[in-house]
Scaffold this motif. Structure first.
Motif, PDB file in Angstrom:
ATOM      1  N   ALA A  84      -5.679   6.232  -8.327  1.00 59.28           N
ATOM      2  CA  ALA A  84      -6.754   7.160  -8.647  1.00 59.28           C
ATOM      3  C   ALA A  84      -7.555   6.687  -9.863  1.00 59.28           C
ATOM      4  N   TYR A  85      -6.876   5.994 -10.788  1.00 57.99           N
ATOM      5  CA  TYR A  85      -7.541   5.496 -11.994  1.00 57.99           C
ATOM      6  C   TYR A  85      -8.455   4.311 -11.666  1.00 57.99           C
ATOM      7  N   ARG A  86      -8.049   3.467 -10.739  1.00 58.33           N
ATOM      8  CA  ARG A  86      -8.789   2.243 -10.446  1.00 58.33           C
ATOM      9  C   ARG A  86      -9.757   2.386  -9.269  1.00 58.33           C
ATOM     10  N   LEU A  87      -9.634   3.471  -8.510  1.00 60.10           N
ATOM     11  CA  LEU A  87     -10.471   3.660  -7.330  1.00 60.10           C
ATOM     12  C   LEU A  87     -11.173   5.015  -7.402  1.00 60.10           C
ATOM     13  N   PRO A  88     -12.328   5.152  -6.740  1.00 53.87           N
ATOM     14  CA  PRO A  88     -12.900   6.495  -6.575  1.00 53.87           C
ATOM     15  C   PRO A  88     -11.899   7.387  -5.848  1.00 53.87           C
ATOM     16  N   GLY A  89     -11.933   8.688  -6.166  1.00 49.04           N
ATOM     17  CA  GLY A  89     -10.938   9.609  -5.616  1.00 49.04           C
ATOM     18  C   GLY A  89     -10.837   9.576  -4.102  1.00 49.04           C
ATOM     19  N   GLY A  90     -11.979   9.475  -3.433  1.00 46.90           N
ATOM     20  CA  GLY A  90     -11.960   9.457  -1.981  1.00 46.90           C
ATOM     21  C   GLY A  90     -11.278   8.226  -1.423  1.00 46.90           C
ATOM     22  N   VAL A  91     -11.500   7.075  -2.072  1.00 43.26           N
ATOM     23  CA  VAL A  91     -10.853   5.838  -1.630  1.00 43.26           C
ATOM     24  C   VAL A  91      -9.346   5.941  -1.830  1.00 43.26           C
ATOM     25  N   ALA A  92      -8.930   6.457  -2.998  1.00 51.47           N
ATOM     26  CA  ALA A  92      -7.503   6.593  -3.282  1.00 51.47           C
ATOM     27  C   ALA A  92      -6.831   7.502  -2.261  1.00 51.47           C
ATOM     28  N   ALA A  93      -7.464   8.622  -1.939  1.00 49.38           N
ATOM     29  CA  ALA A  93      -6.887   9.551  -0.960  1.00 49.38           C
ATOM     30  C   ALA A  93      -6.810   8.928   0.425  1.00 49.38           C
ATOM     31  N   THR A  94      -7.833   8.162   0.790  1.00 48.71           N
ATOM     32  CA  THR A  94      -7.840   7.526   2.104  1.00 48.71           C
ATOM     33  C   THR A  94      -6.761   6.455   2.204  1.00 48.71           C
ATOM     34  N   VAL A  95      -6.610   5.661   1.152  1.00 50.28           N
ATOM     35  CA  VAL A  95      -5.566   4.630   1.152  1.00 50.28           C
ATOM     36  C   VAL A  95      -4.184   5.277   1.247  1.00 50.28           C
ATOM     37  N   ALA A  96      -3.953   6.335   0.461  1.00 55.12           N
ATOM     38  CA  ALA A  96      -2.650   7.002   0.470  1.00 55.12           C
ATOM     39  C   ALA A  96      -2.341   7.667   1.797  1.00 55.12           C
ATOM     40  N   SER A  97      -3.388   7.958   2.574  1.00 51.88           N
ATOM     41  CA  SER A  97      -3.176   8.661   3.846  1.00 51.88           C
ATOM     42  C   SER A  97      -2.564   7.778   4.929  1.00 51.88           C
ATOM     43  N   VAL A  98      -2.322   6.498   4.631  1.00 58.42           N
ATOM     44  CA  VAL A  98      -1.668   5.633   5.615  1.00 58.42           C
ATOM     45  C   VAL A  98      -0.161   5.897   5.662  1.00 58.42           C
ATOM     46  N   GLN A  99       0.337   6.810   4.837  1.00 59.18           N
ATOM     47  CA  GLN A  99       1.779   7.065   4.794  1.00 59.18           C
ATOM     48  C   GLN A  99       2.383   7.384   6.166  1.00 59.18           C
ATOM     49  N   PRO A 100       1.759   8.251   6.990  1.00 57.30           N
ATOM     50  CA  PRO A 100       2.360   8.502   8.311  1.00 57.30           C
ATOM     51  C   PRO A 100       2.518   7.241   9.157  1.00 57.30           C
ATOM     52  N   LEU A 101       1.607   6.291   8.982  1.00 54.04           N
ATOM     53  CA  LEU A 101       1.718   5.031   9.722  1.00 54.04           C
ATOM     54  C   LEU A 101       2.939   4.246   9.240  1.00 54.04           C
ATOM     55  N   PHE A 102       3.154   4.197   7.921  1.00 58.33           N
ATOM     56  CA  PHE A 102       4.351   3.555   7.392  1.00 58.33           C
ATOM     57  C   PHE A 102       5.613   4.247   7.903  1.00 58.33           C
ATOM     58  N   ALA A 103       5.576   5.585   7.973  1.00 60.01           N
ATOM     59  CA  ALA A 103       6.750   6.346   8.380  1.00 60.01           C
ATOM     60  C   ALA A 103       7.168   6.007   9.803  1.00 60.01           C
ATOM     61  N   ILE A 104       6.201   5.742  10.665  1.00 61.79           N
ATOM     62  CA  ILE A 104       6.511   5.412  12.064  1.00 61.79           C
ATOM     63  C   ILE A 104       7.403   4.173  12.133  1.00 61.79           C
ATOM     64  N   PHE A 105       7.026   3.121  11.405  1.00 64.20           N
ATOM     65  CA  PHE A 105       7.762   1.861  11.491  1.00 64.20           C
ATOM     66  C   PHE A 105       9.049   1.892  10.663  1.00 64.20           C
ATOM     67  N   LEU A 106       9.045   2.615   9.542  1.00 57.93           N
ATOM     68  CA  LEU A 106      10.273   2.748   8.758  1.00 57.93           C
ATOM     69  C   LEU A 106      11.310   3.585   9.511  1.00 57.93           C
ATOM     70  N   ALA A 107      10.858   4.594  10.230  1.00 55.05           N
ATOM     71  CA  ALA A 107      11.785   5.405  11.030  1.00 55.05           C
ATOM     72  C   ALA A 107      12.405   4.559  12.141  1.00 55.05           C
ATOM     73  N   ALA A 108      11.624   3.670  12.714  1.00 61.24           N
ATOM     74  CA  ALA A 108      12.163   2.776  13.745  1.00 61.24           C
ATOM     75  C   ALA A 108      13.190   1.820  13.141  1.00 61.24           C
ATOM     76  N   LEU A 109      12.910   1.327  11.945  1.00 61.44           N
ATOM     77  CA  LEU A 109      13.789   0.348  11.305  1.00 61.44           C
ATOM     78  C   LEU A 109      15.079   0.986  10.801  1.00 61.44           C
ATOM     79  N   LEU A 110      14.992   2.148  10.165  1.00 64.30           N
ATOM     80  CA  LEU A 110      16.144   2.743   9.489  1.00 64.30           C
ATOM     81  C   LEU A 110      16.848   3.830  10.297  1.00 64.30           C
ATOM     82  N   LEU A 111      16.128   4.482  11.194  1.00 59.47           N
ATOM     83  CA  LEU A 111      16.716   5.573  11.971  1.00 59.47           C
ATOM     84  C   LEU A 111      16.855   5.247  13.452  1.00 59.47           C
ATOM     85  N   GLY A 112      16.281   4.118  13.874  1.00 58.83           N
ATOM     86  CA  GLY A 112      16.323   3.769  15.291  1.00 58.83           C
ATOM     87  C   GLY A 112      15.397   4.603  16.143  1.00 58.83           C
ATOM     88  N   SER A 113      14.403   5.248  15.531  1.00 58.30           N
ATOM     89  CA  SER A 113      13.458   6.071  16.288  1.00 58.30           C
ATOM     90  C   SER A 113      12.522   5.182  17.097  1.00 58.30           C
TER      91      SER A 113
END
Length: 277
Positions: A84-113
């Motif tokens: 948030a300090y280095r990016l405009p607020g909208g950019v920071a929020a958009t970048v952080a919103s990729v979390q569900p995408l990370f969760a999909i692959f981490l769930a497959a790796l760690l939970l076998g989903s």
């Protein structure tokens, strides 16, 4: 796993309330740095829940509590602050919103989903919706800021997956207390290093901190960790799109901020992505 509507609604309360952080911080906590607010949000709430539960971790759960507290709270919030300090607020929020995408692959790796194509599509639609909600035209991109935002999203995604994988042997409030306290303690040296002077709180400041700590901290994290244990990881993570949506709607209702056609389209996309998930 079949999704229980009541579990979905209760879990959705957490990111919806987290969306109030921006308006509460700007209207009630002017003069406080985001890192100080994060520490004051987590640590007092965690200590209060510890007093209620009266149970400390034992054995391996000392390490796990600090790992989860770091991932879900201190590392996540610290890196999000850097973004948030280095990016405009909208950019920071958009970048952080990729979390569900990370969760999909981490769930497959760690939970076998299974990795479902529809879940990936839903996550991408949600990211697009958040971009329409908060991203300003010609927003500047800073590589370090983008990296911090991506790392913040990955940290909380990993924390959510490990929360589901490890299954705590204690009541939910106690488990929430462990994480909030650990995350808050880890933020203390960061605050002392980068923001050693904390303003003398006014009545408005105390009201804002009470909301963020008791409602936006203790209550919401308890609901969030409950939902992680009952919902598929990808479904729970998709609900995080509600946070920027709530922030925009609160700005529209209480701060008379205009709602553009692109933001309205973003609202539709965010709701659609959650429904697809």
């Amino acid at each position: 796993m079949k999704t229980n509507p009541s579990d979905l609604l209760l879990t959705a309360i957490a990111p919806a309330i987290w969306g109030s952080t921006y308006i509460v911080t700007t209207e009630f906590l002017a003069g406080f740095s985001p890192m100080t607010v994060a520490m004051l949000r987590a640590l007092p709430a965690g200590l209060l829940l510890l007093l209620i539960g009266r149970q400390l971790p034992s054995g391996i759960w000392w390490l796990r509590a600090f790992i989860l507290g770091a991932l879900n709270i201190s590392i996540f919030l610290s890196l999000l602050f850097v973004a948030a300090y280095r990016l405009p607020g909208g950019v920071a929020a958009t970048v952080a919103s990729v979390q569900p995408l990370f969760a999909i692959f981490l769930a497959a790796l760690l939970l076998g989903s299974p990795v479902r194509l529809l879940a990936i599509v839903a996550a991408l639609i949600g990211i697009g919706g958040v971009a329409l909600l908060v991203l300003a035209p010609h927003a500047a991109l800073d590589p370090a800021g983008v990296a911090a935002g991506l790392a913040a999203a990955a940290a909380m995604a990993l924390g959510s997956i490990l929360t589901r994988k490890w299954r705590p042997p204690v009541p939910l409030l106690t488990f929430t207390a462990w994480q909030l306290t650990a995350g808050g303690l880890l933020l203390v040296p960061v605050v002392l290093l980068f923001d050693p002077v904390i303003p003398m709180p006014t009545t408005a400041n105390l009201l804002g901190l009470a909301w963020l700590g008791l409602i936006g901290g203790a209550l919401t994290y308890a609901l969030w960790f409950r939902g992680i244990g009952r919902l598929e990881a990808t479904v729970a993570s998709s609900l995080l799109f509600l946070s920027p949506l709530t922030a925009v709607l609160l700005g529209w209702v209480f701060l008379d901020q205009a709602l553009s056609l692109s933001q309205m389209a973003g609202i539709v996309l965010v709701i659609g992505s959650i429904w697809l998930s």
